[in-house]
Design a protein around this motif. Structure first.
Motif, PDB file in Angstrom:
ATOM      1  N   ALA A 166       0.832  -1.191   0.000  1.00 20.62           N
ATOM      2  CA  ALA A 166       0.000   0.000   0.000  1.00 20.62           C
ATOM      3  C   ALA A 166       0.872   1.249   0.000  1.00 20.62           C
ATOM      4  CB  ALA A 166      -0.914  -0.004   1.222  1.00 20.62           C
ATOM      5  N   LYS A 167       0.412   2.280  -0.694  1.00 19.82           N
ATOM      6  CA  LYS A 167       1.118   3.566  -0.650  1.00 19.82           C
ATOM      7  C   LYS A 167       0.993   4.173   0.740  1.00 19.82           C
ATOM      8  CE  LYS A 167       3.265   7.063  -2.642  1.00 19.82           C
ATOM      9  NZ  LYS A 167       4.625   6.924  -3.210  1.00 19.82           N
ATOM     10  N   ILE A 168      -0.227   4.142   1.272  1.00 21.89           N
ATOM     11  CA  ILE A 168      -0.507   4.605   2.630  1.00 21.89           C
ATOM     12  C   ILE A 168      -1.077   3.432   3.409  1.00 21.89           C
ATOM     13  CG2 ILE A 168      -1.960   6.113   4.047  1.00 21.89           C
ATOM     14  CD1 ILE A 168      -1.972   8.106   1.724  1.00 21.89           C
ATOM     15  N   SER A 169      -0.573   3.198   4.594  1.00 18.80           N
ATOM     16  CA  SER A 169      -1.101   2.129   5.436  1.00 18.80           C
ATOM     17  C   SER A 169      -1.288   2.649   6.858  1.00 18.80           C
ATOM     18  CB  SER A 169      -0.155   0.924   5.438  1.00 18.80           C
ATOM     19  OG  SER A 169      -0.717  -0.154   6.168  1.00 18.80           O
ATOM     20  N   VAL A 170      -2.530   2.602   7.319  1.00 19.36           N
ATOM     21  CA  VAL A 170      -2.860   2.986   8.691  1.00 19.36           C
ATOM     22  C   VAL A 170      -3.114   1.699   9.455  1.00 19.36           C
ATOM     23  CG1 VAL A 170      -4.462   4.277  10.154  1.00 19.36           C
ATOM     24  CG2 VAL A 170      -3.857   5.154   7.884  1.00 19.36           C
ATOM     25  N   GLN A 171      -2.323   1.458  10.471  1.00 23.03           N
ATOM     26  CA  GLN A 171      -2.330   0.161  11.149  1.00 23.03           C
ATOM     27  C   GLN A 171      -2.659   0.319  12.629  1.00 23.03           C
ATOM     28  OE1 GLN A 171       1.525  -1.580  10.313  1.00 23.03           O
ATOM     29  NE2 GLN A 171       1.114  -1.785   8.125  1.00 23.03           N
ATOM     30  N   GLY A 172      -3.923   0.082  12.950  1.00 26.99           N
ATOM     31  CA  GLY A 172      -4.365   0.097  14.340  1.00 26.99           C
ATOM     32  C   GLY A 172      -4.172   1.423  15.039  1.00 26.99           C
TER      33      GLY A 172
END
Length: 282
Positions: free
Chosen positions: A6-12
């Motif tokens: 992913a270009k942007i990854s928001v993880q938790g």
């Protein structure tokens, strides 16, 4: 699902703020992946943490828990690969359109000839070439926002984070700026996360609409928008009405679900053949 990162990854991501002796949870365990060159809109009720999420991705806020990544690297502060456009134009009033667009290039040490050429390219792309030497006070609100968009593009970010950029504009100008933005995006691809309160705007612009739920903010639903030409015919089509109704219901009639499963964007991005916006009308 795509196998590419992913270009942007928001993880938790969780974000809390202190309110006196208590804490307020603005975001709660948010997961979100955005693919390279994907155009995603984020919509939801007031207080759902949309702007907080964008500020974390921009490096202006730090998450309390979890992490945000760009190209697999944790976000630890602002960076040149992320251009940010707010509702307020944030132009320097004493600089002309050209000088405003060149500003980031000047601070980056780009040569005068190159920054002039790059600024001119994007000024023309957003339809302000006849106003390159005008001061912001002489421009309409829509023209100022186009200048802000040109300035963001000029420093060549791979990501554009846009927080209600058209929120202060009248309805007609807003529609024209939506078409202008898609036209610019179709020529100069970037990964875009566009925050809005406007359901119609969310559906028209994106190939994926992320619906947030409030208190605490979390991803509630994900609605895919099939690729097709974005124009007046699309706005007036039964397909658009159906998508708008789905998003509207998801925003305003939430049933208490905790979160949606949010895959990395894999669908085709929106196509656009929007007409060029006349520079004197917006």
């Amino acid at each position: 699902m795509t196998s590419t990162p992913a270009k942007i990854s928001v993880q938790g991501v969780t974000k809390t703020f202190a309110l006196g002796r208590e804490t307020f949870t603005a975001l709660d365990d948010v997961f979100l992946d955005i693919a390279d060159n994907e155009f995603v809109t984020v919509v939801g009720p007031s207080g759902c943490g949309k702007s907080t999420l964008m500020n974390i991705l921009a490096g202006l806020e730090e998450p309390t828990q979890g992490r945000a990544l760009v190209d697999g690297v944790p976000v630890s502060g602002p960076g040149p690969e992320r251009g940010v456009i707010f509702q307020q134009y944030a132009l320097f009033p004493w600089l002309t359109v050209r000088q405003n667009v060149e500003f980031g290039l000047r601070t980056a040490g780009v040569s005068k000839a190159e920054r002039r050429a790059r600024a001119q390219h994007f000024i023309k792309l957003v339809g302000l070439d006849q106003f390159a030497d005008a001061l912001p006070k002489t421009l309409s609100g829509g023209m100022r926002q186009r200048c802000a968009i040109a300035r963001a593009y000029a420093v060549d970010p791979s990501i554009l984070l846009m927080d209600e950029p058209f929120g202060a504009l009248d309805a007609l100008t807003r529609v024209k700026l939506q078409e202008q933005l898609l036209d610019t995006w179709s020529k100069e691809k970037r990964t875009v996360m566009f925050i809005t309160h406007d359901v119609d705007e969310a559906v028209f612009l994106a190939n994926r609409v992320i619906v947030m739920a409030a208190r605490p903010g979390r991803v509630y639903d994900v609605i895919e928008v099939p690729a097709r030409t974005r124009d007046e015919e699309f706005r007036l089509s039964p397909e658009f009405a159906d998508l708008r109704n789905r998003v509207w219901h998801s925003v305003y009639h939430q049933d208490g679900r905790t979160a949606a499963t949010v895959p990395t964007g894999t669908g085709p991005a929106p196509s656009s053949t929007a007409a060029t916006v006349p520079s004197t009308t917006a």
